[in-house]
Design a protein around this motif. Structure first.
Motif, PDB file in Angstrom:
ATOM      1  N   GLU B 224       0.814  -1.219   0.000  1.00  0.00           N
ATOM      2  CA  GLU B 224       0.000   0.000   0.000  1.00  0.00           C
ATOM      3  C   GLU B 224       0.839   1.257   0.000  1.00  0.00           C
ATOM      4  OE1 GLU B 224      -4.247  -0.400   2.331  1.00  0.00           O
ATOM      5  OE2 GLU B 224      -2.405  -0.130   3.472  1.00  0.00           O
ATOM      6  N   LYS B 225       2.087   1.144   0.414  1.00  0.00           N
ATOM      7  CA  LYS B 225       2.962   2.308   0.484  1.00  0.00           C
ATOM      8  C   LYS B 225       3.500   2.707  -0.883  1.00  0.00           C
ATOM      9  CE  LYS B 225       4.479   2.719   5.183  1.00  0.00           C
ATOM     10  NZ  LYS B 225       3.848   1.588   5.871  1.00  0.00           N
ATOM     11  N   ASP B 226       3.265   1.875  -1.880  1.00  0.00           N
ATOM     12  CA  ASP B 226       3.695   2.240  -3.220  1.00  0.00           C
ATOM     13  C   ASP B 226       2.533   2.887  -3.956  1.00  0.00           C
ATOM     14  OD1 ASP B 226       5.815  -0.654  -3.595  1.00  0.00           O
ATOM     15  OD2 ASP B 226       6.359   1.416  -3.162  1.00  0.00           O
ATOM     16  N   GLY B 227       2.798   4.026  -4.578  1.00  0.00           N
ATOM     17  CA  GLY B 227       1.731   4.771  -5.235  1.00  0.00           C
ATOM     18  C   GLY B 227       1.962   4.952  -6.719  1.00  0.00           C
ATOM     19  N   ILE B 228       0.871   5.080  -7.438  1.00  0.00           N
ATOM     20  CA  ILE B 228       0.936   5.358  -8.861  1.00  0.00           C
ATOM     21  C   ILE B 228       0.131   6.634  -9.113  1.00  0.00           C
ATOM     22  CG2 ILE B 228       0.518   4.466 -11.180  1.00  0.00           C
ATOM     23  CD1 ILE B 228       2.228   2.503  -9.771  1.00  0.00           C
ATOM     24  N   HIS B 245      -3.728  -5.011  -6.963  1.00  0.00           N
ATOM     25  CA  HIS B 245      -2.343  -5.333  -6.638  1.00  0.00           C
ATOM     26  C   HIS B 245      -1.854  -4.675  -5.363  1.00  0.00           C
ATOM     27  CE1 HIS B 245      -2.620  -6.490 -10.972  1.00  0.00           C
ATOM     28  NE2 HIS B 245      -2.073  -7.560 -10.443  1.00  0.00           N
ATOM     29  N   GLY B 246      -2.810  -4.141  -4.618  1.00  0.00           N
ATOM     30  CA  GLY B 246      -2.497  -3.713  -3.254  1.00  0.00           C
ATOM     31  C   GLY B 246      -1.742  -2.411  -3.128  1.00  0.00           C
ATOM     32  N   GLY B 247      -1.777  -1.550  -4.164  1.00  0.00           N
ATOM     33  CA  GLY B 247      -1.048  -0.289  -4.074  1.00  0.00           C
ATOM     34  C   GLY B 247      -1.970   0.882  -3.781  1.00  0.00           C
ATOM     35  N   SER B 248      -1.432   2.089  -3.915  1.00  0.00           N
ATOM     36  CA  SER B 248      -2.217   3.298  -3.663  1.00  0.00           C
ATOM     37  C   SER B 248      -2.304   4.144  -4.916  1.00  0.00           C
ATOM     38  CB  SER B 248      -1.574   4.134  -2.556  1.00  0.00           C
ATOM     39  OG  SER B 248      -1.695   3.469  -1.332  1.00  0.00           O
ATOM     40  N   LEU B 249      -3.482   4.636  -5.201  1.00  0.00           N
ATOM     41  CA  LEU B 249      -3.644   5.533  -6.346  1.00  0.00           C
ATOM     42  C   LEU B 249      -3.411   6.955  -5.859  1.00  0.00           C
ATOM     43  CD1 LEU B 249      -6.396   5.379  -9.044  1.00  0.00           C
ATOM     44  CD2 LEU B 249      -5.687   7.558  -8.089  1.00  0.00           C
ATOM     45  N   VAL B 250      -2.478   7.651  -6.492  1.00  0.00           N
ATOM     46  CA  VAL B 250      -2.207   9.049  -6.168  1.00  0.00           C
ATOM     47  C   VAL B 250      -2.807   9.890  -7.285  1.00  0.00           C
ATOM     48  CG1 VAL B 250      -0.400  10.765  -5.772  1.00  0.00           C
ATOM     49  CG2 VAL B 250      -0.065   8.399  -5.015  1.00  0.00           C
ATOM     50  N   PRO B 251      -3.903  10.585  -7.014  1.00  0.00           N
ATOM     51  CA  PRO B 251      -4.594  11.288  -8.097  1.00  0.00           C
ATOM     52  C   PRO B 251      -3.913  12.594  -8.479  1.00  0.00           C
ATOM     53  CG  PRO B 251      -5.726  11.670  -6.023  1.00  0.00           C
ATOM     54  CD  PRO B 251      -4.567  10.777  -5.709  1.00  0.00           C
ATOM     55  N   TYR B 252      -3.937  12.930  -9.765  1.00  0.00           N
ATOM     56  CA  TYR B 252      -3.617  14.295 -10.205  1.00  0.00           C
ATOM     57  C   TYR B 252      -4.788  14.741 -11.072  1.00  0.00           C
ATOM     58  CZ  TYR B 252      -1.888  12.390 -14.738  1.00  0.00           C
ATOM     59  OH  TYR B 252      -1.754  11.754 -15.952  1.00  0.00           O
ATOM     60  N   ALA B 273       2.651  15.856  -1.913  1.00  0.00           N
ATOM     61  CA  ALA B 273       1.670  15.497  -0.879  1.00  0.00           C
ATOM     62  C   ALA B 273       1.738  14.005  -0.569  1.00  0.00           C
ATOM     63  CB  ALA B 273       0.267  15.884  -1.347  1.00  0.00           C
ATOM     64  N   ALA B 274       1.889  13.208  -1.618  1.00  0.00           N
ATOM     65  CA  ALA B 274       1.963  11.752  -1.429  1.00  0.00           C
ATOM     66  C   ALA B 274       3.200  11.378  -0.623  1.00  0.00           C
ATOM     67  CB  ALA B 274       1.958  11.050  -2.776  1.00  0.00           C
ATOM     68  N   LYS B 275       4.313  11.959  -1.021  1.00  0.00           N
ATOM     69  CA  LYS B 275       5.565  11.660  -0.311  1.00  0.00           C
ATOM     70  C   LYS B 275       5.430  12.000   1.166  1.00  0.00           C
ATOM     71  CE  LYS B 275       9.103  12.367  -3.901  1.00  0.00           C
ATOM     72  NZ  LYS B 275       9.993  13.396  -4.456  1.00  0.00           N
ATOM     73  N   LYS B 276       4.827  13.167   1.436  1.00  0.00           N
ATOM     74  CA  LYS B 276       4.660  13.586   2.831  1.00  0.00           C
ATOM     75  C   LYS B 276       3.855  12.586   3.630  1.00  0.00           C
ATOM     76  CE  LYS B 276       5.155  18.516   3.528  1.00  0.00           C
ATOM     77  NZ  LYS B 276       5.157  19.114   2.152  1.00  0.00           N
ATOM     78  N   SER B 277       2.890  11.935   2.965  1.00  0.00           N
ATOM     79  CA  SER B 277       2.087  10.972   3.716  1.00  0.00           C
ATOM     80  C   SER B 277       2.708   9.582   3.676  1.00  0.00           C
ATOM     81  CB  SER B 277       0.648  10.960   3.189  1.00  0.00           C
ATOM     82  OG  SER B 277       0.645  10.561   1.843  1.00  0.00           O
ATOM     83  N   GLY B 278       3.961   9.503   3.288  1.00  0.00           N
ATOM     84  CA  GLY B 278       4.695   8.241   3.378  1.00  0.00           C
ATOM     85  C   GLY B 278       4.547   7.316   2.190  1.00  0.00           C
ATOM     86  N   ILE B 279       4.008   7.839   1.094  1.00  0.00           N
ATOM     87  CA  ILE B 279       3.851   6.995  -0.098  1.00  0.00           C
ATOM     88  C   ILE B 279       5.081   7.133  -0.984  1.00  0.00           C
ATOM     89  CG2 ILE B 279       2.451   6.552  -2.154  1.00  0.00           C
ATOM     90  CD1 ILE B 279       0.613   6.161   0.013  1.00  0.00           C
ATOM     91  N   SER B 280       5.560   6.000  -1.464  1.00  0.00           N
ATOM     92  CA  SER B 280       6.658   6.013  -2.421  1.00  0.00           C
ATOM     93  C   SER B 280       6.038   5.950  -3.815  1.00  0.00           C
ATOM     94  CB  SER B 280       7.543   4.782  -2.156  1.00  0.00           C
ATOM     95  OG  SER B 280       8.432   4.593  -3.225  1.00  0.00           O
ATOM     96  N   VAL B 281       6.092   7.078  -4.529  1.00  0.00           N
ATOM     97  CA  VAL B 281       5.424   7.113  -5.833  1.00  0.00           C
ATOM     98  C   VAL B 281       6.334   6.491  -6.886  1.00  0.00           C
ATOM     99  CG1 VAL B 281       4.309   8.598  -7.549  1.00  0.00           C
ATOM    100  CG2 VAL B 281       4.151   9.174  -5.121  1.00  0.00           C
ATOM    101  N   ARG B 282       5.843   5.461  -7.549  1.00  0.00           N
ATOM    102  CA  ARG B 282       6.707   4.688  -8.462  1.00  0.00           C
ATOM    103  C   ARG B 282       6.562   5.110  -9.918  1.00  0.00           C
ATOM    104  NH1 ARG B 282       8.335  -0.131  -6.473  1.00  0.00           N
ATOM    105  NH2 ARG B 282      10.167   0.504  -7.657  1.00  0.00           N
TER     106      ARG B 282
END
Lengths: 481, 543
Positions: B224-228, B245-252, B273-282
């Motif tokens: 979940e810590k990985d974002g797209i 696949h258990g990840g996080s959607l980072v909307p733009y 914003a995503a990084k700040k909340s601990g998401i690693s955007v891939r």
């Protein structure tokens, strides 16, 4: 230097863990050698047409007409296509909403699913609901979809036979689940023992795993054994007692090479048992156009039938299917044709029967030739291929060979298979790709090379094996375990 | 050849018919993406309908090993509105119409929910189908009768394809990336399109573009810590796949006011914003031309995006399945690969996966499940892993592979089939452009509705400013306002569209996605029906 977005370290661990030997190290090495000009005999995958088996004529004619429906209006169409193929093409086109180029229902064309249900009913003697039959892009996709539905994480276990077709182990790893092995007994013709099942389940539960499903492959892959009715009853009873959904991989149901144990579907046995078990045990059965006497691997056509799965769960499965929109439509037509082949009196019937029988009878002969061929080799023991498409001989590797393998940094059966490949061009899959008991080695080959090539292939193998054993055998004899 | 004087009369006939007739539907059945067979199937609708019928099954359900209470939670979480609730209701209505005609104020259901051109009467490209049919029955390639039924260049192309297949076996599993000779053809097609070389070993042929997207999500998402980063609105394959696949959607957010513009500063904002909340955007997903939004990115915009991905170390996932659907003269499709290479960026600068499909364009071959991804800038070890994933499914369907190669190298000037091909292609594309315009204008005339132009793709995504009364009514009906509107639209007109919430939208705004695919002669009637319905709806719910 900006960070590299993707490197080996940062990809999904489950992907790294997942292995699929059928197109793994041996196959890649064989492909390399082929590029260098060496003649390779690919016996690594059940791919009949790649080894010279011809497609059945009638289905190809029907699908060709469906691809190019404007031919149906052409006054010359009869020059190339028999009338029953033309009629069949119209029949299947009328089921589609716009021909082969439109997405169908995510579950597959209702008309084809109805034909599949009718086939199942004829085969088993029990009704089948088309609403619970989903067509998929090959049986493999269906297996993956179902396993994805079942597996939430490491805590979810799936009972899988060892040896098994590595689609199961690869998919379970990809999904982050737990594979719970149950060993088939080689000395008892790869028999399935319920006590062994019970032990495996208990061990898994002790480790905190919730065992949710059990896979049976019948006829077996790579092992080829055909389950008896009694065995199937035991399995279903076991699933009932242990609260497991049974996943019945029955893709080889047309490939039977002995008469003692004809194919009997898990669904039929379940229904024969009667209530309460027949209403309680959850079962998902898989079939394909890739095997049998059709061998249409490249079409990617398959289906699964669900029994005793609740409507809400079916909805979820439907939802996931809908994300992929629909299975490919040409393969759906192949599936319809497979379950609904030409009948006596049809123009194409005689040719169809001749072609089908020819293939099946030849497979039966080749199963025998190969088994006997392996059994005539030094340190090789091979159970008879009762069904499916493979031979899975046990190779008793001498200690010095095992040592040499270790030195070369290879698993012993990989070492053997690589040497076999380099010496003879025969590309097999080492038994370690399927799972086997510790210290016991096998290789899997198919029985698919053309019948006229078989004697030469077996000779070539024997020669290599003799030389290998000569090289590595300690003449004082050896002990295996 | 003795029979050559017949010379495919049928082909000349086809050519003539193309111009003379209004596009007739060859298999003009009722639209049947879904068709329930028995009445017991109503239980399968339980999940989507807000009735309580589902609870009746739950009682003994929990004792089974596989139930909704213990299946993979990611499966429960994912959604896919394109075939969601409104569509399910439409199927039921369709059944009603068959069983009891006249029970509704319309006599057919028109499915505008899904980009499925051939289900609405679009015809396939003749040359492509000739080649595919010949590849199904290669034994006829040598027969003297064959030229009487097939064009000579189709025969020739089929020969070269069959020869590229080991053992000429079209029914065999191929190489897991797809048949090498076909990948060569596709690579050449990419090069001709972009002016930059393409490597056949970078190409993975898949059963449609969707499985390739799934592969990339599976590869990239560890937890979940990985974002797209995904555009909003987006085609819900992305949200569904990320959930599965258990990840996080980072909307733009795309900017509706500027024709669904994609601003790099918005990308940056969401990334931070995503990084700040601990998401690693891939990775960053860009759909160009857009779905559902239809915008075609400018080259400058694309350059900024490529540079952004390079700077931030993101994989660029370029969904380019609508590359042949551009309807405005001021815009052109440029592939992200071309843009990257034009900037001088090579494999060490940008990691890019580009997706293409046979389902869209002017070919519309959805049911064939053909497509590919071209991956560049991936390390050798990662490519090995991608290959391994592809190999578990063995290979994609051969017919789809062949079609992908045909799409990327269609008939050329001088080929026997070129004129017919060109006429068919241009006919379809110009018709799509006209329909896009007609529907856009029609939507813009509706009270409270604004609709951006569809510069490309196959959809319109109008915004409706729903009156408070309607929003309240929706709440009372326990459904989202846009879903409420779409349901009402369906019941009044038989037209099936997808509510904007299925694609994502700025909170408090409402949209629906409607395809531009119904046959041109049906469009006026559709417009009338929708216009009439909308007026009545607004009359009912206006403050």
């Amino acid at each position: 230097m900006p960070p590299k977005p993707l490197d080996y370290e940062s990809i999904n661990e489950n992907v790294k863990r997942s292995q699929y030997a059928v197109r793994g190290e041996l196959y890649l090495r064989a492909s390399e050698l082929q590029k260098e000009g060496k003649k390779i005999i690919f016996t690594n995958v059940g791919n009949p047409h790649a080894l010279g088996q011809k497609p059945l004529s009638f289905p190809r004619q029907v699908v060709a007409l469906c691809q190019a429906p404007f031919l149906l209006d052409d006054p010359n169409v009869g020059l190339l296509f028999p009338a029953d193929a033309i009629a069949k093409a119209k029949h299947y086109l009328s089921m589609t909403g716009g021909g082969l180029g439109a997405y169908s229902d995510s579950r597959g064309l209702p008309g084809v699913r109805k034909e599949v249900a009718e086939f199942i009913q004829r085969r088993d003697g029990y009704p089948s609901d088309p609403e619970l039959i989903y067509l998929t892009d090959g049986a493999s996709k269906g297996v993956m979809q179902i396993l994805q539905t079942i597996i939430g994480g490491q805590g979810d276990g799936i009972l899988v036979p060892v040896p098994q077709y590595p689609l199961y182990s690869a998919t379970i790893a990809l999904l982050g689940g737990s594979l719970v092995p149950y060993y088939l007994e080689e000395t008892a013709n790869w028999g399935l023992d319920v006590n062994e099942l019970r032990q495996s389940v208990n061990q898994a539960r002790y480790k905190g795993i919730t065992v949710k499903a059990m896979v049976i492959i019948n006829p077996g892959n790579p092992t080829g054994q055909c389950l008896s009715e009694a065995n199937l009853r035991e399995v279903l009873q076991f699933c009932f007692e242990e609260n497991l959904v049974l996943l019945g991989d029955e893709v080889y149901q047309q490939n039977i090479y002995q008469d003692e144990r004809p194919f009997i579907s898990a669904k039929k046995v379940l229904m024969d048992i009667g209530p309460p078990i027949s209403k309680e045990v959850q079962l998902i059965s898989f079939h394909t156009v890739s095997k049998g006497y059709w061998g249409e691997c490249g079409q990617r056509g398959g289906y699964f039938e669900m029994t005793n799965i609740s409507p809400e769960t079916v909805d979820q499965i439907y939802k996931v299917a809908s994300i992929s929109l629909s299975p490919n439509v040409p393969a759906q037509i192949f599936m319809g044709l497979m379950v609904n082949p030409p009948k006596p009196g049809d123009i194409s019937y005689d040719q169809f029967v001749r072609e089908s029988k020819g293939i099946l009878e030849s497979l039966r002969r080749r199963a025998r030739i190969m088994t006997d061929g392996f059994n005539s080799c030094r340190n090789v023991v091979c159970n008879f291929t009762e069904g499916a498409m493979y031979s899975f001989p046990q190779i008793r590797l001498p200690p010095r060979a095992i040592e040499a393998a270790k030195q070369a940094g290879k698993v012993p059966d990989v070492f053997y298979c690589l040497k076999l490949l380099e010496a003879t061009g025969i590309s097999t899959v080492p038994g370690s790709g399927f799972g086997q008991k510790e210290g016991v080695f096998h290789l899997r080959t198919t029985i698919l090379p053309a019948e006229e090539d078989m004697p030469a292939i077996m000779d070539s193998f024997k020669k290599f094996n003799d030389e290998f054993m000569e090289q590595y055998e300690d003449h004082r004899g050896y002990s295996r375990m | 050849m003795a029979l050559s004087f017949f010379m495919r009369k049928s082909s000349a006939l086809r050519f003539r018919n193309l111009f003379n007739r209004s596009i007739a539907v060859l298999h003009n059945q009722h639209q049947i993406p879904h068709q329930s067979i028995t009445s017991s199937s109503s239980s399968s609708l339980s999940r989507f309908l807000s009735s309580s019928s589902s609870s009746s099954m739950a009682s003994s359900d929990s004792s089974f090993p596989v139930t909704v209470h213990n299946i993979n939670p990611k499966v429960l979480k994912c959604e896919y509105a394109v075939r969601g609730e409104v569509v399910t209701i439409a199927q039921q209505l369709q059944e009603d119409l068959k069983a009891k005609p006249g029970t509704h104020p319309f006599d057919e259901i028109i499915y505008c929910n899904i980009g499925n051109p051939q289900s609405l009467g679009q015809l396939p490209i003749t040359f492509f189908r000739e080649v595919l049919a010949l590849c199904d029955i290669p034994s006829v390639l040598e027969k003297p009768e064959t030229p009487a039924l097939f064009s000579s260049d189709a025969i020739e192309r089929a020969w070269s394809i069959i020869d590229a297949i080991p053992g000429q076996a079209t029914g065999a599993y191929s190489h897991s990336q797809g048949i090498k000779g076909l990948r060569d053809t596709i690579a050449k097609g990419i090069e001709a399109r972009d002016g930059f070389p393409a490597n056949p070993n970078d190409i993975f042929l898949t059963d449609g573009a969707s499985p390739a997207v799934h592969m990339m999500m599976q590869l990239l998402l560890r937890s979940e810590k990985d974002g797209i980063l995904c555009p909003i609105p987006q085609y819900p394959l992305y949200s569904a796949s990320i959930a599965l696949h258990g990840g996080s959607l980072v909307p733009y957010y795309l900017d509706e006011a500027t024709g669904w513009g994609l601003e790099v500063k918005e990308l940056k904002k969401q990334l931070e914003a995503a990084k700040k909340s601990g998401i690693s955007v891939r990775a960053l997903v860009v759909i160009n031309p857009g779905n559902p939004t239809g915008q075609v990115l400018s080259e400058e915009n694309q350059r900024d995006i490529v540079k952004f991905c390079k700077t931030e170390g993101l994989v660029l996932l370029a969904d380019e399945v609508y590359q042949e659907n551009v309807y405005v003269p001021e815009k052109k499709f440029h592939s992200f690969k071309k843009v990257a290479r034009s900037l001088g960026f090579g494999d060490n600068d940008i990691t890019l996966a580009s997706f293409q499909s046979v389902s869209k364009g002017y070919y519309g071959e959805c049911g064939k499940r053909g497509g590919y991804m071209e991956i560049t800038g991936f390390s050798a070890e990662v490519r090995e892993q991608i290959y391994k994933m592809a190999s578990v499914n063995l290979c994609s369907n051969i017919s789809g592979q062949i079609l992908a190669s045909l799409v990327m190298s269609p008939p050329k000037v001088g080929d026997e089939s070129y004129e017919l091909y060109r006429a068919e292609r241009d006919g379809i594309l110009s018709s799509l452009a006209r329909r896009a315009k007609t529907l856009e204008e029609a939507f813009n005339k509706l009270e409270g509705v604004t609709c951006n132009k569809a510069e490309g793709a196959m959809y319109l995504f109008p915004q409706i400013k729903l009156p408070q009364k309607a929003i309240d009514a929706a709440k009372a009906a326990k459904t989202a306002p846009d879903n409420f509107y779409c349901r009402n639209l369906l019941h009044a007109t038989g037209v099936v569209v997808v509510p904007g919430s299925g694609f994502g939208q700025v909170p408090g705004t409402w949209h629906f996605r409607c395809t531009i695919l119904p046959q041109e002669e049906k469009i006026p009637a559709i417009v009338n029906r929708i216009t009439e319905f909308h007026k009545k709806f607004m009359d009912q719910y206006r403050k």
